[in-house]
Design a protein around this motif. Sequence first.
Motif, PDB file in Angstrom:
ATOM      1  N   GLY A 385       4.610   7.353  12.981  1.00 57.41           N
ATOM      2  CA  GLY A 385       5.598   6.819  12.228  1.00 57.41           C
ATOM      3  C   GLY A 385       5.678   5.072  12.290  1.00 57.41           C
ATOM      4  O   GLY A 385       6.962   4.763  11.918  1.00 57.41           O
ATOM      5  N   ASN A 386       4.555   4.528  13.061  1.00 59.56           N
ATOM      6  CA  ASN A 386       4.885   3.178  13.153  1.00 59.56           C
ATOM      7  C   ASN A 386       4.699   2.384  12.036  1.00 59.56           C
ATOM      8  O   ASN A 386       5.111   1.367  11.748  1.00 59.56           O
ATOM      9  N   ARG A 387       4.099   3.123  10.779  1.00 59.20           N
ATOM     10  CA  ARG A 387       3.740   2.634   9.622  1.00 59.20           C
ATOM     11  C   ARG A 387       3.204   1.205   9.742  1.00 59.20           C
ATOM     12  O   ARG A 387       3.237  -0.007   8.998  1.00 59.20           O
ATOM     13  N   HIS A 388       2.044   1.245  10.658  1.00 58.22           N
ATOM     14  CA  HIS A 388       1.155   0.190  11.078  1.00 58.22           C
ATOM     15  C   HIS A 388       0.038  -0.049  10.168  1.00 58.22           C
ATOM     16  O   HIS A 388      -0.038  -0.537   9.217  1.00 58.22           O
ATOM     17  N   THR A 389      -1.098   0.808  10.550  1.00 59.12           N
ATOM     18  CA  THR A 389      -2.532   0.717   9.993  1.00 59.12           C
ATOM     19  C   THR A 389      -3.160   2.012  10.232  1.00 59.12           C
ATOM     20  O   THR A 389      -2.959   2.834  11.207  1.00 59.12           O
ATOM     21  N   GLY A 390      -3.799   2.245   9.146  1.00 57.72           N
ATOM     22  CA  GLY A 390      -4.667   3.537   8.878  1.00 57.72           C
ATOM     23  C   GLY A 390      -5.801   3.066   8.152  1.00 57.72           C
ATOM     24  O   GLY A 390      -5.963   2.039   7.594  1.00 57.72           O
TER      25      GLY A 390
END
Length: 463
Positions: A385-390
Amino acid sequence: MEITAELIAQTVAKVMAAGATKPTASGMGIFEDVDSAVTAARKAYKEYLGCSLKFRGEVVQAIRDLACVEENLRYMAEQGVAQTGMGNVPDKILKNRLAALLTPGVEELVTGAWSGDDGLTTIELSPFGVIGAITPTTNPTETIINNSIGMLAAGNAVVFSPHPRAKDLSIWLVTKINEALDAVGAPANLVTMVREPSIEHTNELMCHPEVNMLVATGGPGIVKTVLSSGKKAIGAGAGNPPVVVDETANIEKAAKDIIDGCTFDNNLPCTSEKEVIAVDSICDLLIFNMQKHGALLLTDPEVLDRLQELVIKDGHPRTEWVGKSANAILEGLGITPPPGIRCLIMEVELMHPFVQTELMMPVLPVVRAKNVDEAIDWAVICEHGNRHTGIMHSTNVNSLTRMGKLLQTTIFVKNGPSFAGIGVGGEGYICFTIAGPTGEGLTSTSTFTRKRRCVLVGGLNVR
Ligand code: NAD
């Protein structure tokens, strides 16, 4: 003390390192206490308010020019590695150069307007004032260059609170920036810091009444702290970017992209590939191709246990191994590195600590999923749930869409290495402060502004 040849060589090396560029004027932008650093920045901000936008452009250019001097780039990279013990020199040279060249400047300050029977109304992007910027050990100079350009282009002054491990290099860079700005006639101390950064000083900076905005680039602790400050705060926090590879991908290209992204600056970027989730039908082929591109596949459970013991403690990576090369890690295990190794890979289960921990080193676990939907669901678990990078390698539009929707990351790279997401080999500008938790995304000049409405009643509508 006896003057030996060795002592002379050491002294010469020290002087050469310190003087890679001409000597810096001491004290420019560097203060003994937080209050002095903030007060000086406040004074500079007020003077800067009277300067033209054209002049702000010159200020930005001066920072770009200083950072792009070849000997400065080399100095920042070499000292970055030497002082933090993390990363590698060629990639740090590239990161610093791109921070200088690709960070947006004043061109982002676009005015919005309405005109009509009642007159003219504009929405202008104004500075916040003095910004307190907390910077990480992983990109020490890159973040200072990137933040300084964006924050000053927006018309602010900035007080940096660098990581203590990058203190000397940060002092060098802040001094250099002040020298460059002095040379173009900018107000003194638009960029400042304290000589001895510490947690106490950072806390003092966050509470200082003359600081209008806080920008924290670092792990979850510092992001949470700035968000509890009661001030306008931007939090650019941790990531743990998963890569999903499905059966429709170009597997050889995916393998190369993954190894290139994962090994960039020894995996220090928060955006770098941290775990791979591959669909079963192509997993062996992917691993085979990763090995062709410099991955060493570790299969012995005893070696994997020792690796875990070496690099992880209490659920966190051990700092001494963060940003180290694959060869250094192998040597730490007592294994002589075979030639050409860039990255260590291993096949593990989803909940293995290598998968769930943000390791920031070229240790890349591979997890086998039965199909693409399971792989995407597992990527969501890994991202925490960091909502950083995928990252995803696939040519199936529906699967790409599903991953993007479920992961909700600030950056989603499709069919490329992770660094394409920050403008390296992908479209878009560069950024070293990626604000997932607070939602500003890849921060840039306009992020560091306040929107202000200016209304002229009954005039200047010339239609
Ligand atoms: P860190 O959190 O240890 O330190 C970051 C900064 O915060 C340093 O200046 C440190 O001195 C300060 N700090 C930390 N805890 C503090 C506290 N309790 N009070 C006051 N100051 C405190 O992070 P790091 O090891 O330097 O950097 C790596 C982390 O940063 C990783 O989690 C990485 O993902 C993240 N990161 C994120 C971005 C992004 O743009 N989102 C960019 C780079 C790094």
